[in-house]
Scaffold this motif. Structure first.
Motif, short mmCIF file in Angstrom:
data_model
loop_
_atom_site.label_atom_id
_atom_site.label_comp_id
_atom_site.label_asym_id
_atom_site.label_seq_id
_atom_site.Cartn_x
_atom_site.Cartn_y
_atom_site.Cartn_z
N ILE A 97 41.98 45.43 85.23
CA ILE A 97 43.10 44.81 84.82
C ILE A 97 44.20 46.00 84.24
CG2 ILE A 97 44.33 43.19 83.10
CD1 ILE A 97 41.75 41.56 83.23
N ASP A 98 45.22 45.98 84.82
CA ASP A 98 46.32 47.07 84.36
C ASP A 98 46.99 46.62 83.25
OD1 ASP A 98 47.42 49.66 84.34
OD2 ASP A 98 48.88 48.94 85.84
N TRP A 99 46.58 46.43 82.10
CA TRP A 99 47.39 45.84 81.15
C TRP A 99 48.58 46.53 80.75
CZ3 TRP A 99 45.82 41.09 79.42
CH2 TRP A 99 44.30 40.70 79.34
N ARG A 100 49.69 45.72 80.48
CA ARG A 100 50.86 46.29 79.82
C ARG A 100 50.35 46.89 78.38
NH1 ARG A 100 55.06 41.80 78.64
NH2 ARG A 100 56.15 43.48 77.73
N GLY A 101 51.02 48.03 78.22
CA GLY A 101 50.68 48.75 76.68
C GLY A 101 49.60 49.46 76.79
N MET A 102 48.86 49.82 77.94
CA MET A 102 47.68 50.51 77.84
C MET A 102 48.13 52.13 77.57
SD MET A 102 45.62 49.24 81.12
CE MET A 102 44.37 50.70 81.12
N ALA A 103 47.42 52.63 76.77
CA ALA A 103 47.63 54.10 76.64
C ALA A 103 47.59 55.11 77.77
CB ALA A 103 46.54 54.52 75.33
N TRP B 5 49.73 45.99 71.36
CA TRP B 5 49.32 45.71 72.71
C TRP B 5 47.86 45.24 72.98
CZ3 TRP B 5 53.23 45.35 75.87
CH2 TRP B 5 54.37 45.83 75.43
N GLY B 6 47.14 45.84 72.15
CA GLY B 6 45.63 45.23 72.41
C GLY B 6 45.72 43.75 71.69
N ILE B 7 46.40 43.47 70.55
CA ILE B 7 46.30 42.06 70.30
C ILE B 7 47.05 41.24 71.32
CG2 ILE B 7 47.57 40.46 68.46
CD1 ILE B 7 47.22 42.87 66.73
N ARG B 8 47.85 41.79 72.19
CA ARG B 8 48.68 41.01 73.11
C ARG B 8 47.75 40.65 74.32
NH1 ARG B 8 49.89 41.87 78.25
NH2 ARG B 8 51.60 40.71 79.22
N ALA B 9 46.78 41.59 74.51
CA ALA B 9 46.11 41.52 75.70
C ALA B 9 44.65 40.50 75.24
CB ALA B 9 45.19 42.86 76.03
N LEU B 10 44.27 40.69 74.00
CA LEU B 10 43.24 39.55 73.35
C LEU B 10 44.05 38.34 73.65
CD1 LEU B 10 40.54 38.59 71.93
CD2 LEU B 10 41.91 39.54 69.79
N PRO C 68 51.02 27.86 67.30
CA PRO C 68 51.17 29.28 66.76
C PRO C 68 50.07 29.53 65.74
CG PRO C 68 53.33 28.42 67.20
CD PRO C 68 52.54 27.42 67.35
N PRO C 69 50.04 28.55 64.64
CA PRO C 69 48.93 28.59 63.61
C PRO C 69 47.63 28.79 64.39
CG PRO C 69 50.37 27.04 62.98
CD PRO C 69 50.76 27.27 64.37
N ILE C 70 46.94 28.05 65.36
CA ILE C 70 46.12 28.05 65.79
C ILE C 70 45.75 29.44 66.54
CG2 ILE C 70 44.22 27.08 67.35
CD1 ILE C 70 44.59 25.48 65.03
N LEU C 71 46.57 29.78 67.37
CA LEU C 71 46.43 31.22 68.17
C LEU C 71 46.52 32.28 66.92
CD1 LEU C 71 46.34 32.57 70.67
CD2 LEU C 71 48.96 32.76 70.72
N MET C 72 47.32 32.18 66.10
CA MET C 72 47.03 33.33 64.89
C MET C 72 45.92 33.27 64.38
SD MET C 72 48.76 35.78 63.05
CE MET C 72 50.26 35.54 63.02
N GLY C 73 45.18 32.28 63.87
CA GLY C 73 44.00 32.03 63.19
C GLY C 73 42.89 32.49 64.17
N ILE D 29 50.00 41.28 64.01
CA ILE D 29 49.57 40.31 64.73
C ILE D 29 50.73 39.50 65.40
CG2 ILE D 29 48.00 38.21 64.93
CD1 ILE D 29 46.32 39.72 62.76
N ALA D 30 51.66 39.04 64.53
CA ALA D 30 52.84 38.28 65.19
C ALA D 30 53.41 39.00 66.40
CB ALA D 30 53.78 37.59 63.96
N ARG D 31 53.58 40.28 66.15
CA ARG D 31 54.23 40.86 67.28
C ARG D 31 53.61 40.90 68.43
NH1 ARG D 31 55.67 44.50 62.83
NH2 ARG D 31 54.02 45.92 63.35
N GLY D 32 52.17 41.04 68.37
CA GLY D 32 51.34 40.87 69.59
C GLY D 32 51.37 39.78 70.07
N LEU D 33 51.25 38.64 69.28
CA LEU D 33 51.11 37.43 69.86
C LEU D 33 52.45 36.94 70.60
CD1 LEU D 33 49.47 35.31 67.29
CD2 LEU D 33 48.31 36.55 69.28
N LYS D 34 53.81 37.46 69.86
CA LYS D 34 54.95 37.17 70.49
C LYS D 34 55.00 38.16 71.73
CE LYS D 34 59.95 37.21 69.81
NZ LYS D 34 60.93 37.67 69.35
N LEU D 35 54.59 39.09 71.96
CA LEU D 35 54.57 39.80 73.44
C LEU D 35 53.53 39.06 74.36
CD1 LEU D 35 53.59 43.38 72.20
CD2 LEU D 35 55.91 42.80 73.39
N ALA D 36 52.63 38.54 73.78
CA ALA D 36 51.52 37.59 74.75
C ALA D 36 52.25 36.18 75.27
CB ALA D 36 50.46 37.32 73.72
N HIS D 37 53.14 35.45 74.20
CA HIS D 37 53.31 34.12 74.25
C HIS D 37 54.82 34.05 74.34
CE1 HIS D 37 52.44 29.85 73.68
NE2 HIS D 37 51.12 30.16 74.14
#
Length: 150
Positions: A24-30, A47-52, A107-112, A138-146
């Motif tokens: 997978i060519d993830w966005r935000g890969m180094a 970016w790692g949190i986004r991918a997760l 949001p609280p479920i995904l965050m947790g 974590i919130a910045r990563g989740l916002k990138l994901a969702h």
């Protein structure tokens, strides 16, 4: 956070979910992936949190996995992990049971869920920390994901 050798591998690589390279060519890969032969290296923790988060959301939306146990058994296969213990860890973090249905669109479920995986995957926290990443990271990563506010 600097990339120091005393930190857990997932934290050093900005890959707190320990996502493996599977094409997978993830966005935000180094740009330099040679740092680790097995795990994806991300440019920053968001970016790692986004991918997760994207991985978990995919399991729920594309594969129909709606329980904690169903999500965990897909994320960490039983032949490699103690999945019942992992299920209990995530469930306790969410104040639920492994058999409970969850919606990662809440949001609280995904965050947790993501926070619990980060803590489980990266081992004991240093005594001066309650979590590996502050809620804002974590919130910045989740916002990138969702694309939602967290």
């Amino acid at each position: 956070m600097s990339i120091g050798s005393a930190l857990p591998r997932g934290i050093r690589l900005h890959n707190p979910g320990w996502l493996e390279r599977i094409g997978i060519d993830w966005r935000g890969m180094a740009p330099d992936q040679s740092i680790d032969p097995r795990l994806v290296v991300f440019a920053g923790p968001e970016w790692g949190i986004r991918a997760l988060a994207r991985t978990l959301l995919g399991y729920q939306h594309q594969e129909g996995r709606h329980t904690i146990a169903g999500l965990v058994s897909r994320f960490r296969p039983p032949e490699q992990y103690d999945v019942p213990a992992y299920n209990r860890w995530i469930a306790a973090s969410l104040d639920k049971r492994p058999s409970d249905r969850v919606s990662l669109d809440e949001p609280p479920i995904l965050m947790g869920f993501v926070q619990a995986i980060i803590n489980r995957e990266n081992g004991p926290l240093p005594t001066d920390r309650a979590v590996w990443y502050p809620r804002e990271t974590i919130a910045r990563g989740l916002k990138l994901a969702h694309g939602r506010r967290y």
